[in-house]
Design a protein around this motif. Structure first.
Motif, PDB file in Angstrom:
ATOM      1  N   GLN A   1       6.451  -3.083   9.755  1.00 15.79           N
ATOM      2  CA  GLN A   1       6.232  -1.634   9.699  1.00 15.79           C
ATOM      3  C   GLN A   1       4.919  -1.280  10.390  1.00 15.79           C
ATOM      4  OE1 GLN A   1       6.929   0.813   6.011  1.00 15.79           O
ATOM      5  NE2 GLN A   1       4.698   1.118   6.090  1.00 15.79           N
ATOM      6  N   GLU A   2       4.960  -0.228  11.187  1.00 15.67           N
ATOM      7  CA  GLU A   2       3.719   0.353  11.731  1.00 15.67           C
ATOM      8  C   GLU A   2       3.650   1.803  11.307  1.00 15.67           C
ATOM      9  OE1 GLU A   2       0.903   1.086  15.620  1.00 15.67           O
ATOM     10  OE2 GLU A   2       2.497  -0.412  15.711  1.00 15.67           O
ATOM     11  N   SER A   3       2.521   2.155  10.736  1.00 14.05           N
ATOM     12  CA  SER A   3       2.255   3.552  10.391  1.00 14.05           C
ATOM     13  C   SER A   3       1.047   4.011  11.192  1.00 14.05           C
ATOM     14  CB  SER A   3       1.987   3.692   8.887  1.00 14.05           C
ATOM     15  OG  SER A   3       0.879   2.890   8.499  1.00 14.05           O
ATOM     16  N   CYS A   4       1.165   5.174  11.796  1.00 17.28           N
ATOM     17  CA  CYS A   4       0.050   5.692  12.610  1.00 17.28           C
ATOM     18  C   CYS A   4      -0.011   7.200  12.451  1.00 17.28           C
ATOM     19  CB  CYS A   4       0.212   5.300  14.078  1.00 17.28           C
ATOM     20  SG  CYS A   4       1.827   5.652  14.776  1.00 17.28           S
ATOM     21  N   THR A   5      -1.214   7.716  12.462  1.00 15.21           N
ATOM     22  CA  THR A   5      -1.411   9.147  12.284  1.00 15.21           C
ATOM     23  C   THR A   5      -2.570   9.626  13.132  1.00 15.21           C
ATOM     24  OG1 THR A   5      -1.807  10.892  10.647  1.00 15.21           O
ATOM     25  CG2 THR A   5      -2.944   8.796  10.292  1.00 15.21           C
TER      26      THR A   5
ATOM     27  N   THR B   1      -7.145   4.825   7.357  1.00 12.56           N
ATOM     28  CA  THR B   1      -6.494   3.710   6.658  1.00 12.56           C
ATOM     29  C   THR B   1      -4.982   3.718   6.851  1.00 12.56           C
ATOM     30  OG1 THR B   1      -6.419   5.073   4.658  1.00 12.56           O
ATOM     31  CG2 THR B   1      -8.294   3.571   4.906  1.00 12.56           C
ATOM     32  N   GLY B   2      -4.448   4.866   7.268  1.00 13.99           N
ATOM     33  CA  GLY B   2      -3.009   4.941   7.507  1.00 13.99           C
ATOM     34  C   GLY B   2      -2.575   4.286   8.795  1.00 13.99           C
ATOM     35  N   ASN B   3      -3.518   3.984   9.679  1.00 16.20           N
ATOM     36  CA  ASN B   3      -3.182   3.336  10.949  1.00 16.20           C
ATOM     37  C   ASN B   3      -3.195   1.824  10.746  1.00 16.20           C
ATOM     38  OD1 ASN B   3      -2.908   5.696  12.464  1.00 16.20           O
ATOM     39  ND2 ASN B   3      -5.101   5.809  12.865  1.00 16.20           N
TER      40      ASN B   3
END
Length: 751
Positions: free
Chosen positions: A643-647, A620-622
């Motif tokens: 914003q882009e969040s990726c893990t 869900t963080g991607n």
């Protein structure tokens, strides 16, 4: 109009027509091919015209029939007419023939001069040359017709012979008879293409077979060091930096500047290395013990260096003194078909985009082979690349290598890299790639199984103590990081193509064109952030304060004529520090819009609300989000943030940039995102390497985090302006306050 001047009295009507013609001036340029053109002036008498015509008619015959011997006074009695012939003398004919060879088209002056020399009238000379040209043209056409007739007969005979041979031909597969016309046009072209490709395979195989088998170290090119040739690149020098690794930065020379395309003499050696490296990679990917030993915690494979030397005695030579060996192997199943994976790996632009968190710069110097049969099987290209960790505390690794792609059976491909540094020995080389790459196997439903081998020898003395543990475990540059990045990017690419978007959630962007444009814009933002946060030799960091790890490093860039960046002077600032908090908790804290006001000074205490988002991975963080900051001060206009969040198991990013409301409306409607100006800032979160060997970011593991904070701020909209110390101090205070707020918030949580 042609007139029979030999019998002018036979036709009164013709004679009257001639009178009308002679009453007007005639054109001076007569058509070629007319044996008797009318080219005379108004006052020429009719008897004179007739006499000249008769003489010219006879003179043409005299060139070939002079043996008749008739004189100019001979007369031949015809019914109702006496006709007088005048033949040119042998001398006159020879002179005009000689002149004709030099000049077939004499002008008036030349004709008058020739007539004076030969005792002829200028009109006689003119008519002789006209008739001579017609005669030569006729002879030439007759000769040409004869040749064509002969060739036609020959082709007809060949055609009959081929037809007879085809009628007796048999099929090589079934032995039955074949019929003319059985081969289609497409099949004919395919056969020609197969023949050409077969020749290319034979040629490459012959070169490889010629050199493979000889020890590489005995190759004469390896002995004398070849002086490097400059390759012009728009890059700067890294330089020594205080506060990093004792003050001296190892590997500071920009290797990419001193490398050019290989010479012709190098190419056989390169082919030999590539073929041997491919064989080594396949075995490294498939072999188990004793080459690969299981780690103490049973979660990773560790290379047995002694067994490696015994198994692969050839290669690029022994490990240089002072270098450390980093070898790792990782396997995963990714959501992408094998053909697309090969295309990404063999296209330097796609490769550097997909692995932007690892590859800061890359270029192809020369393509030695494009492959055969319309794909990358057999493709061979010489490349340079710079590999990075998203922190200014870890020097980048530059490599000059050859990349080779080969198909191994149906649905199985391999892509291998191997360093070419032995071709250009240089003391600046701080990293050598032994055969590294991946084995790709086709899986059902568009999936692929990837086995990645990363094997390098490196001088890591320039790595800051904070990152030494992370680098030594292989999580910084090893196979685990490559595979984790590939897996996450495959999910991201799959989300771009997704059509079954659920509409139950509020804020989900379902417009296909809008999704693609927004994801493309976010991708450019991530690439820009990653390229500007590492210790790349393409730019120089300046340390502002302190002597510890919390030093803030800044650099300036001038942005001119770049539609993707606002024009002016851009100040970049970055710092890295350790947090006693697991990476997942740091990532969740920084990406959550509800906790953003705790650390984001620029939001000025306003309420941050998510307007839209695109999920682009299992975790869900991607996701890519569009945030709105509702300022507490009503006089301030609302601000949008992309914003882009990726893990993934080895690294996490939270990257954002302020965006214009009008420009984002265009993007959300499927417009071109390349003209949206961005100045990305954000965070790179890495494990500190002290947790259990197999612990990932997403797992509840002990150990802390390595956090890099990077800002980009437009300090002056005029590119030629001078940077003020006040601007530098402002940015320094901004990043220092942000770091303190993050530490305070997370320490309260951990407490």
């Amino acid at each position: 109009m042609l007139v029979d001047l030999d019998h002018p009295q036979d036709s009164p009507s013709v004679r009257s027509g001639l009178d009308r013609v002679l009453s007007f001036p005639c054109p001076t340029n007569m058509m070629e091919g007319q044996l008797h053109p009318l080219d005379m002036t108004q006052n020429t008498s009719e008897s004179e015209i007739a006499r000249l015509r008769e003489e010219e008619f006879d003179s043409t015959k005299s060139g070939s029939e002079n043996h008749e011997g008739a004189s100019g006074d001979d007369q031949e009695q015809r019914p109702n007419k006496k006709k007088r012939y005048h033949r040119h003398t042998q001398h006159q004919i020879q002179e005009m023939e000689a002149f004709f060879k030099e000049c077939p088209h004499p002008d008036d002056k030349q004709r008058k001069e020739l007539s004076r020399e030969l005792g002829l009238e200028p009109l006689q000379v003119k008519f002789w040359f006209q008739n001579k040209r017609t005669q030569m043209k006729t002879q030439h056409e007759r000769h040409e017709n004869t040749q064509l007739r002969t060739e036609n007969e020959k082709l007809r005979a060949d055609n009959m012979r081929y037809r007879e041979a085809l009628s007796n031909a048999s099929c090589p597969n079934c032995g039955g008879p074949t019929a003319i016309g059985e081969m289609s046009f497409d099949e004919h072209h395919l056969r020609l293409e197969n023949a050409r490709l077969r020749e290319e395979i034979d040629r490459i195989s012959a070169i490889a077979a010629k050199y493979v088998g000889k020890p590489v170290v005995n190759y004469p090119l390896l002995s004398p060091p070849v002086p490097s040739r400059p390759l012009e690149l728009a890059v700067g020098n890294f330089g020594a930096q205080p506060g990093i690794g004792g003050g001296e930065m190892y590997g500071a020379a920009d290797l990419l500047r001193s490398i050019s395309a290989p010479t012709e003499a190098d190419k056989p050696m390169i082919i030999e290395l590539a073929v041997a490296a491919m064989e080594e990679l396949i075995r490294m990917a498939q072999m188990g013990e004793p080459l690969w030993m299981t780690s103490l915690d049973g979660t990773a494979a560790v290379l047995n260096e002694d067994e490696y030397v015994r198994t692969f005695p050839r290669g690029i030579g022994p490990k240089p003194t002072g270098f450390k060996c980093e070898a790792s192997r990782e396997t995963a199943v990714v959501i992408m078909n094998h053909i697309s994976l090969v295309e990404i790996l063999m296209d330097v632009n796609q490769w550097s985009t997909v692995f932007s968190g690892i590859v800061s710069r890359a270029m192809t110097l020369e393509v030695l082979s494009t492959g055969v049969a319309g794909n990358y099987n057999g493709a061979l290209q010489v490349m340079t690349a710079e590999f990075q960790v998203p922190s200014p505390l870890v020097p980048t690794r530059e490599s000059y290598y050859v990349r080779y792609c080969k198909q191994h059976g149906e649905g199985t491909w391999a892509v291998v890299d191997v360093s070419l540094d032995n071709l250009r020995p240089s003391p600046a080389v701080r990293c050598r790639r032994r055969p590294s790459g991946c084995l790709i196997q086709e899986m059902p439903n568009g999936y692929s199984k990837v086995t990645w081998v990363e094997h390098v020898e490196v001088d890591d003395r320039g790595v800051h103590n904070l990152y030494k543990q992370l680098v030594s475990t292989g999580n910084a540059f090893g196979a685990k990081r490559w595979v984790a990045t590939l897996d996450r990017q495959c999910e991201r690419l799959a989300s771009v193509m997704a059509t079954n978007i659920p509409t139950v959630e509020v804020g989900v962007i379902t417009n296909q064109d809008g999704r693609k444009s927004m994801l493309k814009l976010a991708e450019r933002m991530v690439i820009s952030f990653c390229a500007g946060v590492s210790a790349s030799t393409a730019h120089t960091w300046t340390t502002l304060s302190g002597t510890g790890a919390d030093d803030v490093r800044v650099m300036t860039r001038k942005s001119v004529d770049d539609p993707g960046r606002p024009p002016g002077i851009v100040l970049s600032a970055a710092t890295s520090f350790w947090l006693p908090v697991p990476p997942k908790r740091v990532f969740d804290f920084l990406r959550d819009e509800n906790t953003r006001s705790e650390w984001d000074i620029l939001s000025n205490g306003g309420v941050v609300q998510e307007m839209a988002h695109i999920a682009n991975g299992r975790d869900t963080g991607n996701c890519v989000s569009l945030l709105r900051v509702n300022s507490a001060n009503s006089s301030q206009s609302n601000m949008l943030i992309l914003q882009e969040s990726c893990t993934d198991p080895t690294a996490s990013f939270v990257i954002y940039a302020p965006v214009d409301i009008v420009a984002m409306n265009v993007v959300l409607n499927g417009g071109d995102p390349d003209y949206v100006a961005l100045l990305p800032s954000g965070f790179a979160i890495l494990p500190d390497g002290t947790s259990l060997h197999g612990a990932n970011i997403g797992e509840a593991a002990s150990g802390g985090s390595l956090l890099t904070v990077a800002f980009q701020i437009l300090v002056d909209s005029v590119p030629t302006a001078k940077l003020s110390l006040g601007s530098v101090a402002t940015v320094n205070n901004l990043i220092a306050c942000t770091v303190e707020r993050i530490k305070a918030s997370l320490s309260c949580e951990s407490a």
